[in-house]
Design an enzyme around this catalytic site. Structure first.
Site, short mmCIF file in Angstrom:
data_model
loop_
_atom_site.label_atom_id
_atom_site.label_comp_id
_atom_site.label_asym_id
_atom_site.label_seq_id
_atom_site.Cartn_x
_atom_site.Cartn_y
_atom_site.Cartn_z
N GLU A 1 0.88 -1.16 0.00
CA GLU A 1 0.00 0.00 0.00
C GLU A 1 0.92 1.21 0.00
OE1 GLU A 1 -3.92 1.08 2.59
OE2 GLU A 1 -2.14 0.42 3.65
N VAL A 2 0.49 2.26 -0.63
CA VAL A 2 1.31 3.46 -0.66
C VAL A 2 0.56 4.60 0.00
CG1 VAL A 2 2.40 5.19 -2.15
CG2 VAL A 2 2.55 2.77 -2.72
N LYS B 1 5.91 3.38 0.68
CA LYS B 1 5.39 2.08 0.26
C LYS B 1 5.44 1.14 1.46
CE LYS B 1 6.36 -1.53 -3.17
NZ LYS B 1 7.21 -1.86 -4.31
N ASP C 1 10.12 -3.92 -17.34
CA ASP C 1 8.67 -3.68 -17.32
C ASP C 1 8.36 -2.23 -17.67
OD1 ASP C 1 6.02 -4.45 -17.08
OD2 ASP C 1 5.94 -4.09 -14.91
N LYS D 1 6.53 0.56 -19.42
CA LYS D 1 5.19 0.71 -20.00
C LYS D 1 4.65 2.06 -19.55
CE LYS D 1 3.31 -1.88 -16.07
NZ LYS D 1 2.63 -3.12 -15.65
N ASN E 1 4.11 3.08 -15.88
CA ASN E 1 5.30 3.29 -15.06
C ASN E 1 6.04 4.58 -15.41
OD1 ASN E 1 4.84 0.95 -13.64
ND2 ASN E 1 6.17 -0.31 -14.92
N ASP F 1 8.59 1.90 -10.57
CA ASP F 1 8.31 0.46 -10.48
C ASP F 1 9.48 -0.40 -10.95
OD1 ASP F 1 7.33 -2.10 -10.37
OD2 ASP F 1 5.39 -1.60 -11.28
N THR G 1 4.87 -7.06 -19.24
CA THR G 1 3.45 -6.80 -19.43
C THR G 1 3.08 -7.10 -20.88
OG1 THR G 1 3.47 -5.07 -17.73
CG2 THR G 1 1.64 -5.05 -19.30
#
Length: 317
Positions: A13-14, A29, A121, A123, A126, A142, A161
């Site tokens: 959770e952030v 985080k 990753d 994308k 991010n 990320d 992804t």
């Protein structure tokens, strides 16, 4: 000292918090230790990568705290929103804007590669804007799937992804940092037309397209886009990783380093396609790690924090 309201969630959770001594805002985080059991290597790898890097276009890890039940990663606060959201909100958007965005991403990823780090990753989700300012820089976030080269094992894990992953990853072949360059090519493609180069409701058919590097510059969406932009994308979305442009080579391409990026307004077409293709839930990939809250809490709060549940799962190699 940082004080938080709550830290619960399936994996992480952030929260946005204010450091009491300085008033500085950060993103924290929160990771329950019970969620880490059996996955310690993943978070250790992410922390090792974040501790190693420092770049103006990469979200920084500022500190780490630990309690009996949680691990807390104190992250640089990024408040400008996601890449596509900002583009859709604009009234004017050109190839030149896209070129400047991609140049920042290339600079950051080139830095990572020079440090022996592969993101794995890359994308749009991010890529975040540092601030709401019109001229805000873009930030890469990320690093849950990132990997340091030369750690003794060959990168061969199929991760990433769908839609952004390179052909060699899907072919289950050993791969290198060239996978990041492919992903940057995919992002550049979308930035210029508003839709992805590969798409199918069926994942196996989607992967077939990627394995063949089967994409086109469709009319009429690409009619007003420069040949230089198309060449740039083709150099990054090259099926053979040995022939694919590196970040260094991409940074020297005329579309990035020269004056071939056009200044014609393409906002209407691109934003229409982005709303059509990326507003759908199927395109909203779960944000598995860092999500930054965009509002600033009242300064009267002695405990300045707000929570946003982060759905998803941790990553293996």
């Amino acid at each position: 000292m940082f004080l938080l309201f709550s830290c619960s969630g399936a994996f992480s959770e952030v929260v946005m918090a204010r450091e009491k001594a300085t008033g500085k805002m950060v993103a924290i985080k929160c990771i329950p230790k019970k969620a880490l059991k059996g996955k310690e290597t993943s978070i250790e790898n992410e922390i090792a990568v974040l501790r190693k890097i420092k770049h103006e276009n990469i979200v920084a890890l500022e500190d780490i705290y630990e309690s009996s039940n949680h691990l807390y990663l104190i992250m640089q606060l990024v408040s400008g929103g996601e890449l596509f959201d900002r583009i859709v909100e604009k009234g004017f958007y050109t190839e030149m804007d896209a070129s400047r965005l991609i140049r920042q991403v290339l600079d950051a990823v080139n830095y990572l590669h020079s440090m022996g780090i592969v993101h794995r990753d890359l994308k749009p989700e991010n890529l975040l804007y540092f601030s709401p300012d019109d001229e805000s820089k873009i930030m890469i976030s990320d690093f849950g799937l990132s990997k340091m080269e030369g750690t003794g094992d060959v990168m061969a894990t199929a991760c990433g992804t769908p839609g952004y992953v390179a052909p060699e990853v899907l072919a289950q072949k050993p791969y290198s940092k060239a996978v990041d360059c492919w992903s940057i090519g995919v992002i550049a493609y979308i930035l210029l037309c508003g839709y992805p180069p590969f798409y199918d409701e069926n994942d196996s058919k989607l992967f077939e397209q990627i394995l063949k590097a089967d994409y086109e510059f469709d009319a009429p969406y690409w009619d007003d886009i420069s040949d230089s932009a198309k060449d740039f994308i083709s150099c990054l979305m090259e099926k053979d990783p040995e022939k694919r442009f590196t970040c260094d080579q991409a940074l020297e391409h005329p579309w990035i380093a020269g004056d071939t990026a056009l200044c014609k307004n393409i906002h209407e077409s691109v934003s229409r396609q982005m709303r059509k293709n990326f507003a759908k839930s199927k395109w909203r990939v779960s944000r598995r790690d860092v999500i930054f809250l965009y509002h600033i809490l009242p300064k009267t709060n002695s405990i300045a924090a707000a929570t946003l549940h982060c759905h998803g799962h941790p990553h293996g190699d």
